[in-house]
Design a protein around this motif. Structure first.
Motif, PDB file in Angstrom:
ATOM      1  N   SER A 154     -29.335 -23.016  39.876  1.00 43.09           N
ATOM      2  CA  SER A 154     -28.709 -22.759  38.584  1.00 43.09           C
ATOM      3  C   SER A 154     -28.467 -21.265  38.455  1.00 43.09           C
ATOM      4  CB  SER A 154     -29.634 -23.261  37.467  1.00 43.09           C
ATOM      5  OG  SER A 154     -29.070 -23.007  36.218  1.00 43.09           O
ATOM      6  N   PRO A 155     -27.218 -20.824  38.581  1.00 43.12           N
ATOM      7  CA  PRO A 155     -26.958 -19.391  38.595  1.00 43.12           C
ATOM      8  C   PRO A 155     -27.144 -18.761  37.216  1.00 43.12           C
ATOM      9  CG  PRO A 155     -24.906 -20.591  38.561  1.00 43.12           C
ATOM     10  CD  PRO A 155     -25.986 -21.613  38.672  1.00 43.12           C
ATOM     11  N   LEU A 156     -27.396 -17.490  37.233  1.00 48.33           N
ATOM     12  CA  LEU A 156     -27.516 -16.734  35.996  1.00 48.33           C
ATOM     13  C   LEU A 156     -26.110 -16.421  35.502  1.00 48.33           C
ATOM     14  CD1 LEU A 156     -30.179 -15.804  34.721  1.00 48.33           C
ATOM     15  CD2 LEU A 156     -29.739 -13.541  35.683  1.00 48.33           C
ATOM     16  N   MET A 157     -25.802 -16.797  34.284  1.00 51.23           N
ATOM     17  CA  MET A 157     -24.479 -16.555  33.723  1.00 51.23           C
ATOM     18  C   MET A 157     -24.575 -15.427  32.697  1.00 51.23           C
ATOM     19  SD  MET A 157     -23.011 -18.902  35.446  1.00 51.23           S
ATOM     20  CE  MET A 157     -21.362 -19.083  34.778  1.00 51.23           C
ATOM     21  N   SER A 158     -23.582 -14.541  32.734  1.00 51.91           N
ATOM     22  CA  SER A 158     -23.600 -13.371  31.849  1.00 51.91           C
ATOM     23  C   SER A 158     -22.568 -13.517  30.729  1.00 51.91           C
ATOM     24  CB  SER A 158     -23.288 -12.107  32.655  1.00 51.91           C
ATOM     25  OG  SER A 158     -24.292 -11.916  33.618  1.00 51.91           O
ATOM     26  N   TYR A 159     -22.954 -13.101  29.548  1.00 50.55           N
ATOM     27  CA  TYR A 159     -22.069 -13.189  28.384  1.00 50.55           C
ATOM     28  C   TYR A 159     -22.115 -11.889  27.601  1.00 50.55           C
ATOM     29  CZ  TYR A 159     -22.264 -18.160  29.313  1.00 50.55           C
ATOM     30  OH  TYR A 159     -22.177 -19.385  29.913  1.00 50.55           O
ATOM     31  N   GLU A 160     -21.061 -11.656  26.842  1.00 48.80           N
ATOM     32  CA  GLU A 160     -21.125 -10.556  25.892  1.00 48.80           C
ATOM     33  C   GLU A 160     -20.262 -10.889  24.687  1.00 48.80           C
ATOM     34  OE1 GLU A 160     -19.705  -7.175  28.155  1.00 48.80           O
ATOM     35  OE2 GLU A 160     -17.877  -7.169  26.926  1.00 48.80           O
ATOM     36  N   TYR A 161     -20.679 -10.351  23.560  1.00 51.72           N
ATOM     37  CA  TYR A 161     -19.934 -10.533  22.318  1.00 51.72           C
ATOM     38  C   TYR A 161     -19.862  -9.187  21.617  1.00 51.72           C
ATOM     39  CZ  TYR A 161     -18.433 -12.059  17.755  1.00 51.72           C
ATOM     40  OH  TYR A 161     -17.721 -12.204  16.601  1.00 51.72           O
ATOM     41  N   VAL A 162     -18.662  -8.765  21.268  1.00 49.98           N
ATOM     42  CA  VAL A 162     -18.465  -7.486  20.602  1.00 49.98           C
ATOM     43  C   VAL A 162     -18.366  -7.719  19.093  1.00 49.98           C
ATOM     44  CG1 VAL A 162     -17.011  -5.430  20.426  1.00 49.98           C
ATOM     45  CG2 VAL A 162     -17.180  -6.656  22.602  1.00 49.98           C
ATOM     46  N   ASP A 163     -19.238  -7.080  18.340  1.00 53.67           N
ATOM     47  CA  ASP A 163     -19.193  -7.199  16.884  1.00 53.67           C
ATOM     48  C   ASP A 163     -18.236  -6.138  16.342  1.00 53.67           C
ATOM     49  OD1 ASP A 163     -19.515  -7.593  14.243  1.00 53.67           O
ATOM     50  OD2 ASP A 163     -21.607  -6.922  14.151  1.00 53.67           O
ATOM     51  N   GLU A 164     -16.970  -6.501  16.287  1.00 54.77           N
ATOM     52  CA  GLU A 164     -15.947  -5.531  15.888  1.00 54.77           C
ATOM     53  C   GLU A 164     -15.936  -5.259  14.389  1.00 54.77           C
ATOM     54  OE1 GLU A 164     -12.518  -7.350  17.588  1.00 54.77           O
ATOM     55  OE2 GLU A 164     -12.793  -6.352  19.515  1.00 54.77           O
ATOM     56  N   SER A 165     -16.646  -6.098  13.629  1.00 57.33           N
ATOM     57  CA  SER A 165     -16.655  -5.893  12.174  1.00 57.33           C
ATOM     58  C   SER A 165     -17.816  -5.003  11.722  1.00 57.33           C
ATOM     59  CB  SER A 165     -16.737  -7.243  11.460  1.00 57.33           C
ATOM     60  OG  SER A 165     -17.945  -7.895  11.811  1.00 57.33           O
ATOM     61  N   ALA A 166     -18.608  -4.518  12.658  1.00 54.72           N
ATOM     62  CA  ALA A 166     -19.748  -3.667  12.286  1.00 54.72           C
ATOM     63  C   ALA A 166     -19.259  -2.322  11.763  1.00 54.72           C
ATOM     64  CB  ALA A 166     -20.649  -3.471  13.498  1.00 54.72           C
ATOM     65  N   GLU A 167     -20.003  -1.797  10.794  1.00 55.36           N
ATOM     66  CA  GLU A 167     -19.629  -0.513  10.198  1.00 55.36           C
ATOM     67  C   GLU A 167     -20.524   0.596  10.745  1.00 55.36           C
ATOM     68  OE1 GLU A 167     -19.553  -0.657   5.934  1.00 55.36           O
ATOM     69  OE2 GLU A 167     -18.704  -2.682   5.935  1.00 55.36           O
ATOM     70  N   ARG A 168     -19.908   1.744  10.930  1.00 57.24           N
ATOM     71  CA  ARG A 168     -20.642   2.903  11.432  1.00 57.24           C
ATOM     72  C   ARG A 168     -21.759   3.304  10.472  1.00 57.24           C
ATOM     73  NH1 ARG A 168     -17.810   5.872  15.336  1.00 57.24           N
ATOM     74  NH2 ARG A 168     -15.747   5.018  15.771  1.00 57.24           N
ATOM     75  N   GLY A 169     -22.881   3.676  11.036  1.00 54.14           N
ATOM     76  CA  GLY A 169     -23.999   4.179  10.255  1.00 54.14           C
ATOM     77  C   GLY A 169     -24.902   3.099   9.692  1.00 54.14           C
ATOM     78  N   LEU A 213     -25.591 -14.491   8.630  1.00 55.69           N
ATOM     79  CA  LEU A 213     -24.316 -15.209   8.596  1.00 55.69           C
ATOM     80  C   LEU A 213     -23.718 -15.275   9.995  1.00 55.69           C
ATOM     81  CD1 LEU A 213     -22.629 -13.789   5.374  1.00 55.69           C
ATOM     82  CD2 LEU A 213     -23.602 -16.067   5.689  1.00 55.69           C
ATOM     83  N   ARG A 214     -23.100 -16.391  10.274  1.00 51.88           N
ATOM     84  CA  ARG A 214     -22.411 -16.538  11.558  1.00 51.88           C
ATOM     85  C   ARG A 214     -21.235 -15.565  11.599  1.00 51.88           C
ATOM     86  NH1 ARG A 214     -19.929 -22.139  14.086  1.00 51.88           N
ATOM     87  NH2 ARG A 214     -18.349 -21.154  15.382  1.00 51.88           N
ATOM     88  N   ILE A 215     -21.076 -14.848  12.716  1.00 45.13           N
ATOM     89  CA  ILE A 215     -19.985 -13.869  12.780  1.00 45.13           C
ATOM     90  C   ILE A 215     -18.901 -14.246  13.793  1.00 45.13           C
ATOM     91  CG2 ILE A 215     -21.288 -11.909  11.889  1.00 45.13           C
ATOM     92  CD1 ILE A 215     -21.697 -10.969  14.761  1.00 45.13           C
ATOM     93  N   ASN A 216     -19.143 -15.170  14.685  1.00 50.99           N
ATOM     94  CA  ASN A 216     -18.062 -15.575  15.601  1.00 50.99           C
ATOM     95  C   ASN A 216     -17.416 -16.860  15.089  1.00 50.99           C
ATOM     96  OD1 ASN A 216     -20.528 -16.840  16.315  1.00 50.99           O
ATOM     97  ND2 ASN A 216     -19.727 -17.388  18.325  1.00 50.99           N
ATOM     98  N   SER A 217     -16.125 -16.776  14.728  1.00 43.90           N
ATOM     99  CA  SER A 217     -15.468 -17.963  14.186  1.00 43.90           C
ATOM    100  C   SER A 217     -15.304 -19.039  15.265  1.00 43.90           C
ATOM    101  CB  SER A 217     -14.099 -17.600  13.614  1.00 43.90           C
ATOM    102  OG  SER A 217     -13.316 -16.975  14.596  1.00 43.90           O
ATOM    103  N   ARG A 218     -15.036 -18.609  16.490  1.00 38.34           N
ATOM    104  CA  ARG A 218     -15.028 -19.564  17.607  1.00 38.34           C
ATOM    105  C   ARG A 218     -16.317 -19.421  18.392  1.00 38.34           C
ATOM    106  NH1 ARG A 218     -11.177 -22.795  19.171  1.00 38.34           N
ATOM    107  NH2 ARG A 218     -11.936 -22.934  21.292  1.00 38.34           N
ATOM    108  N   ILE A 219     -16.831 -20.540  18.840  1.00 38.24           N
ATOM    109  CA  ILE A 219     -18.059 -20.531  19.628  1.00 38.24           C
ATOM    110  C   ILE A 219     -17.786 -19.815  20.953  1.00 38.24           C
ATOM    111  CG2 ILE A 219     -19.699 -22.025  20.836  1.00 38.24           C
ATOM    112  CD1 ILE A 219     -19.189 -24.105  18.576  1.00 38.24           C
ATOM    113  N   VAL A 220     -18.740 -18.968  21.370  1.00 38.51           N
ATOM    114  CA  VAL A 220     -18.623 -18.330  22.682  1.00 38.51           C
ATOM    115  C   VAL A 220     -18.812 -19.427  23.731  1.00 38.51           C
ATOM    116  CG1 VAL A 220     -19.578 -16.611  24.262  1.00 38.51           C
ATOM    117  CG2 VAL A 220     -19.547 -16.156  21.783  1.00 38.51           C
ATOM    118  N   ALA A 221     -17.739 -19.743  24.437  1.00 34.28           N
ATOM    119  CA  ALA A 221     -17.759 -20.911  25.334  1.00 34.28           C
ATOM    120  C   ALA A 221     -18.620 -20.662  26.562  1.00 34.28           C
ATOM    121  CB  ALA A 221     -16.342 -21.258  25.757  1.00 34.28           C
TER     122      ALA A 221
END
Lengths: 327, 121
Positions: B77-92, B57-65
Motif C-alpha cells: 500500500s503506497p504512501l499517497m501525498s496530498y495538499e490543500y491550499v487555504d486561499e481564503s486565509a487572512e494575513r496575520g 467549518l468545512r472549507i473545501n467545497s469539493r472533497i479532495v479526491a
C-alpha cells in the motif's frame, strides 16, 4: 454527437437534493440531428436538449434534472440520449456521483429497543454539522404519531450540535415499528435531517433479534439463526403454533430456562432460489398478540463470488434510551 | 508571497503526527498530508476554525479526491501525498485545522488532530 459536462465529476451533492446538470453537445456528423428524448435509466429525472435540432457542427446544451438517491456514498446514473428514430443514434451520459451527509453521525437511528405496555420511553442522540457555526432545528416536518420530539443541549456543548430527544406518547402497534423523523434545520446545503426511528413493541412475549437478516446465502447451502423468545416476568412459555408461510424455513424450539424458549431457524436455500422474504408468526396459548418476526435472505447463484462487505449495522450510531416510567 | 506549510503524516483513520514546514511558491497556508491503506476511501474534507475549541467549518467545497494508486502496487500500500491550499486565509490571523477521511460509503472519520497555524503578515 459529442457530449461534455460543464461541471466537475463526480457530481458531489448532499442527501436528498435535486440537481440540474448542464452538458455541452456538438453535432460532429455530416447530417442534422434531432435529440428526441433524454431520460435517466434509474430514478426520478428528466432531460431536454436546447436547441433540439443541431446542424452539422452545431452546438447546444443538454439540461438534466435529477433527484439523486438518499443513499449515501458513491454511485452512478446513466442518462440515455436518443437522436431521431434510428436505434443506433443513442448516446449515454454517464454521471458518477457522490452523495454526502450534511449532518453527523451519517448513519444514525433513534432506537427505542423494546417497549412493553404501560412503559414511557425516551431516547436521545446528538447530531452535528460543520456547515454552519450554530446548528438549529426550526421545525419538526414529520414524525410517527406515537412519539414527541424535543431538542436539548448536546453533551459536547458545541454550538454546532443539537441533542434530539424522542419520547413515546403511546404504545405503537405491536411488533416491529419502523418510521422516520424529519427535521427542518438552518443548514442551507441540506435543510432536512431524516432520522430513522425504530421500536419493538411487545405484549406478554418478546423476541430478539428482530428483524432477522441472513444476508447472502450461496445457493445449495443452509443457513441457521437462533431467536430467543422470553415471557415478560418469567413463567412458562406456551407456544401454540409457529408458522412462516415458507417451505424453506424449518423451525425447532428448545428450552433455555425460566420464561425462555429458543427458536432454531434453519433456512434451506434450495427451496427459495429467488431469495427469502417472510414473516415468522408465533402464536401463544396465553396471549392474543402474536410475535411477528420479519426474516430475509439473498440467495446467491453458484459460481458468483460472495464478498462480505461487513455489517452496515456496525457503523450505525444508535440513540441512548431510558425508561421514564408508566404512562 | 505568503508561505506556510503544515506537514501531516498519518496512516488512514489513525491519529497523526505532523510538523510545520516552510515552503515557497504558494498563496496561502498549505495543508500537506500523506496517507496509506486507502481502500474504500473516497477523499478528504478540511475544516478550519479561529479557535482550538471550534466551531470548525468545512472549507473545501469539493472533497479532495483520493488519488489513483500507481500500477504494479497490488500487494503493498503506497504512501499517497496530498495538499490543500487555504486561499481564503487572512494575513496575520491564527487558524486551527483538521481533516476527515470520507469513505466510499459516505461515512466520515476524523483523520488528524487539530493543528494551529499563524499566518504571517
Amino acid at each position: 454527437m459529442r457530449i461534455t459536462p460543464t461541471h466537475a465529476l463526480p457530481v458531489e451533492i448532499y442527501r436528498g437534493v435535486a440537481s440540474q446538470l448542464i452538458y455541452d453537445v456538438v453535432n460532429e456528423g455530416t447530417d442534422p440531428i434531432t435529440i428526441s428524448s433524454v431520460f435517466p435509466r434509474k430514478g426520478e429525472g428528466s432531460g431536454r436538449a436546447d436547441p433540439q435540432t443541431l446542424a452539422p457542427g452545431g452546438k447546444g446544451r443538454i439540461i438534466l434534472e435529477y433527484k439523486f438517491p438518499e443513499a449515501l456514498g458513491r454511485d452512478q446514473v446513466n442518462f440515455l440520449v436518443k437522436a431521431g428514430a434510428e436505434k443506433s443514434n443513442v448516446g449515454v451520459i454517464r454521471i458518477p456521483y457522490f452523495v454526502q451527509a450534511a449532518y453527523g453521525p451519517e448513519f444514525a437511528v433513534l432506537d427505542f429497543g423494546t417497549m412493553l405496555p404501560g412503559q414511557k420511553l425516551q431516547t436521545k442522540l446528538d447530531f452535528d454539522t460543520r456547515l454552519v457555526n450554530e446548528l438549529k432545528f426550526t421545525k419538526v416536518v414529520s414524525k410517527p404519531d406515537w412519539l414527541d420530539i424535543s431538542f436539548v443541549s448536546p453533551e459536547s456543548g458545541s454550538s454546532q450540535a443539537v441533542g434530539v430527544v424522542a419520547t413515546t406518547n403511546k404504545l405503537p402497534e405491536f411488533g416491529l415499528n419502523v418510521g422516520e423523523v424529519i427535521l427542518e434545520s438552518n443548514v442551507e446545503e441540506d435543510s432536512q435531517l431524516r432520522i430513522p426511528v425504530i421500536v419493538r413493541a411487545f405484549s406478554k412475549y418478546t423476541v430478539s433479534p428482530i428483524p432477522v437478516s441472513l444476508g447472502g446465502v450461496p445457493e445449495g447451502q443452509d443457513s441457521k439463526v437462533n431467536l430467543r423468545v422470553n415471557r415478560v416476568g418469567g413463567g412458562g412459555v406456551r407456544i401454540k403454533k409457529i408458522n412462516s408461510g415458507s417451505s424453506a424455513l424449518k423451525i425447532e424450539t428448545s428450552d433455555c430456562g425460566n420464561g425462555c424458549v429458543d427458536l432454531d431457524v434453519m433456512f434451506d436455500s434450495m427451496r427459495a432460489r429467488r431469495g427469502l422474504r417472510a414473516v415468522i408468526n408465533v402464536q401463544f396459548e396465553d396471549d392474543e398478540v402474536d410475535l411477528q418476526i420479519p426474516i430475509d435472505a439473498l440467495v446467491v447463484p453458484i459460481g458468483v463470488k460472495v464478498t462480505d462487505l461487513g455489517d452496515l449495522d456496525e457503523v450505525t450510531v444508535r440513540s441512548t434510551t431510558t425508561i421514564l416510567g408508566e404512562q | 508571497m505568503l508561505r506556510r506549510i503544515l506537514l501531516l503524516t498519518m496512516a488512514l483513520c489513525t491519529a497523526t503526527s505532523y510538523s510545520p514546514v516552510a515552503a515557497e511558491g504558494t498563496s496561502g497556508p498549505v495543508l500537506k498530508w500523506t496517507s496509506k491503506n486507502e481502500k474504500g476511501l473516497y477523499g478528504y474534507v478540511v475544516y478550519r476554525s479561529d479557535s482550538a475549541s471550534g466551531p470548525f467549518l468545512r472549507i473545501n467545497s469539493r472533497i479532495v479526491a483520493k488519488k489513483l494508486e500507481p500500477e504494479g502496487n497490488d500487494k503493498s500500500s503506497p504512501l499517497m501525498s496530498y495538499e490543500y491550499v487555504d486561499e481564503s486565509a487572512e494575513r496575520g490571523k491564527t487558524y486551527y485545522y483538521y481533516i476527515d477521511a470520507v469513505a466510499d460509503s459516505g461515512r466520515k472519520q476524523k483523520l488528524t488532530d487539530v493543528v494551529r497555524k499563524k499566518v504571517p503578515q
